[in-house]
Design an enzyme around this catalytic site. Sequence first.
Site, PDB file in Angstrom:
ATOM      1  N   ASP A   1       0.816  -1.206   0.000  1.00  0.00           N
ATOM      2  CA  ASP A   1       0.000   0.000   0.000  1.00  0.00           C
ATOM      3  C   ASP A   1       0.856   1.265   0.000  1.00  0.00           C
ATOM      4  O   ASP A   1       0.348   2.366   0.179  1.00  0.00           O
ATOM      5  CB  ASP A   1      -0.982   0.024   1.175  1.00  0.00           C
ATOM      6  CG  ASP A   1      -0.304  -0.024   2.531  1.00  0.00           C
ATOM      7  OD1 ASP A   1       0.439   0.913   2.848  1.00  0.00           O
ATOM      8  OD2 ASP A   1      -0.533  -0.981   3.281  1.00  0.00           O
TER       9      ASP A   1
ATOM     10  N   HIS B   1       1.702   8.664 -38.325  1.00  0.00           N
ATOM     11  CA  HIS B   1       2.355   9.527 -39.315  1.00  0.00           C
ATOM     12  C   HIS B   1       1.393   9.928 -40.434  1.00  0.00           C
ATOM     13  O   HIS B   1       0.354   9.273 -40.655  1.00  0.00           O
ATOM     14  CB  HIS B   1       3.565   8.814 -39.916  1.00  0.00           C
ATOM     15  CG  HIS B   1       3.189   7.526 -40.617  1.00  0.00           C
ATOM     16  ND1 HIS B   1       2.660   7.483 -41.886  1.00  0.00           N
ATOM     17  CD2 HIS B   1       3.258   6.238 -40.194  1.00  0.00           C
ATOM     18  CE1 HIS B   1       2.427   6.241 -42.232  1.00  0.00           C
ATOM     19  NE2 HIS B   1       2.770   5.450 -41.223  1.00  0.00           N
TER      20      HIS B   1
ATOM     21  N   GLU C   1       7.280   0.193 -37.170  1.00  0.00           N
ATOM     22  CA  GLU C   1       6.188  -0.646 -37.665  1.00  0.00           C
ATOM     23  C   GLU C   1       6.631  -2.100 -37.763  1.00  0.00           C
ATOM     24  O   GLU C   1       7.829  -2.419 -37.757  1.00  0.00           O
ATOM     25  CB  GLU C   1       5.725  -0.124 -39.032  1.00  0.00           C
ATOM     26  CG  GLU C   1       4.562  -0.881 -39.676  1.00  0.00           C
ATOM     27  CD  GLU C   1       3.298  -0.921 -38.817  1.00  0.00           C
ATOM     28  OE1 GLU C   1       3.303  -1.683 -37.825  1.00  0.00           O
ATOM     29  OE2 GLU C   1       2.327  -0.215 -39.146  1.00  0.00           O
TER      30      GLU C   1
END
Length: 453
Positions: free
Chosen positions: A75, A257, A333
Site C-alpha cells: 500500500d 504519421h 512498424e
Amino acid sequence: MRELIVEADGGSRGNPGPAGYGAVVIDAATGETLAEAAEYLGVTTNNVAEYSGLVAGLRAARDLDPTATVRVRMDSKLVVEQMSGRWQIKHPAMRPLAAQARSILPADQVTYEWIPRAENKHADRLANEAMDAGKRGEQWSPSQSTADLDAGAAGSAPRKGRGELRDQPPPARSETTPASTTDAQGSLAAPGSVAPLKGRGELRDQPPPARSQTTSASTPHTNDIRAARNVASEAPAAAGGAPPDLGTPTTLVLLRHGETPLTPQKRFSGSGGSNPPLSDTGRHQADRVATALAARGTVQDIISSPLARCRETAAIVAARLGLDVRIEDGLRETDFGAWEGLTFAEVRERYPDDMSAWLSSPDAEPTGGGESFEAVAHRVAAARDKLLAAHTGRTVLVVSHVTPIKTLVRLALGAPPEALFRMELSAASLSVVAYYGDGNASVRLLNETSALR
C-alpha cells in the site's frame, strides 16, 4: 510456473520514530500463507521500514522457490512506483535498500502492484506486532503472532494504516493469548528472519499458539477468498469504475504519421520495406496536426519511430512546438517480410495459407520471416515501459504507425490480439492513453482526425 504473492508493509511511530516491518508470502493459487517475517528496526523512517519489509518478503519468497514469479503487493505508492521504475529514487537512504531488493530475484520474475491499506492487513499487523514487541524490549515472536488469524477472521476490524495512527496504545491481549516469550535482555530478531508456515499458519517446529474462543483461525474458505482476490486483482478495473487518485498520469498522445505514396494504395509498408517519406498530402496533414497540438499546448516531449515517415511528421510538429525529437526504435512498424509493398489482395493471392494463419494467430509470421503480432506486442510494451519510466507525469507525443499504436490501445484495454483488426486508424490521427501510478491505463481518445477537416 508457480506464482507467489508478497504483501509487505512498514511503519514508524513518529517518522522518524520506533519502526518495524511485516511481510507475508502467499500461494497465489490457493491463498495459503506460506511464510511470515517481521522485525523491530529501532528508530528510523516510515519509508525505510516499508523498503525493509519488501526486502524481507522477497527473501522469504526466494527461499521458498527461487524459480517462482513473484507479485509484490504494497500500500506504499512510493515503493511500488520506484521499484517499477516509474519514479526516481532521490533519497540517498532509499537507494541501497532498493538496490538490495532488486538483487534478490531476477527482474523479470517480479512485478509490483499498489493495493489499498484495507487489503494489506496481514503485513500491517505483523509490522505492528514487531513495533509492539520492540516497545516492550522484546523481539517479535512468530509463535505468538496472530496476524494471519486477525487478517483472515470474518468481520475483524482493520488495524490502522501504514503508521499514521500507530502511536496509539496497542490493543489489550485476550487472556488466552500468551505474551511474547523472548529473553529478558530483549534481543532483537535477526534481520530478515522468516517464520515458514504449514497449513493455516502453524509453525513447523513449534506448537501453535493458544487461541481465544472468539478468534477464528484461518480456514480453507478464507484461503479460497484470498486466492480469488489474487486472481481478481490481475483483471482490469470494472467498467465505469473510477481509478484512485494517484496524481498526474503519464499521458501518451499517439500520432500516426501522415500519408506516404503507399498509404492511399493500401499497401503493406512496414519496417522491412522501402521506408517511404511523406507525400505532399502527408506533409500537409502533419502541419495541420501541429497547429492543433500547438493550440492545445499540452505536449511536453516528442518521441518518434526511426522510420522516415514518422521522423518527418515528428519534425514538422516539433518545429511548431519548439521541442526536440527523440527516437525510440521499439516504436517502428511491423516487419511484413515478403509482403512489403503488396496490397492485401495480392498477398491473399500469392500466399493464401500464410495470410490465413496470420489472420487467425498472433504468433504467425508474414511470409519470409517477418514479425508476428506477438513479437511486436512484446517490443512495443518494452518501449512503452521505457517511456513511462523516463517521462513520469508528463504528456508525451508518440509518433508511430498503425500496428504499434493499435497495440498500445489494445494493451491498455486488456483486449485480445484480434482487437487489432477491429480498430480503424487513419493517417495523421490522434489517440490518447493515460497511465496511472497503480499500473492501470485509460484510453481517452481513438482515431481523432478533426484537425484534418
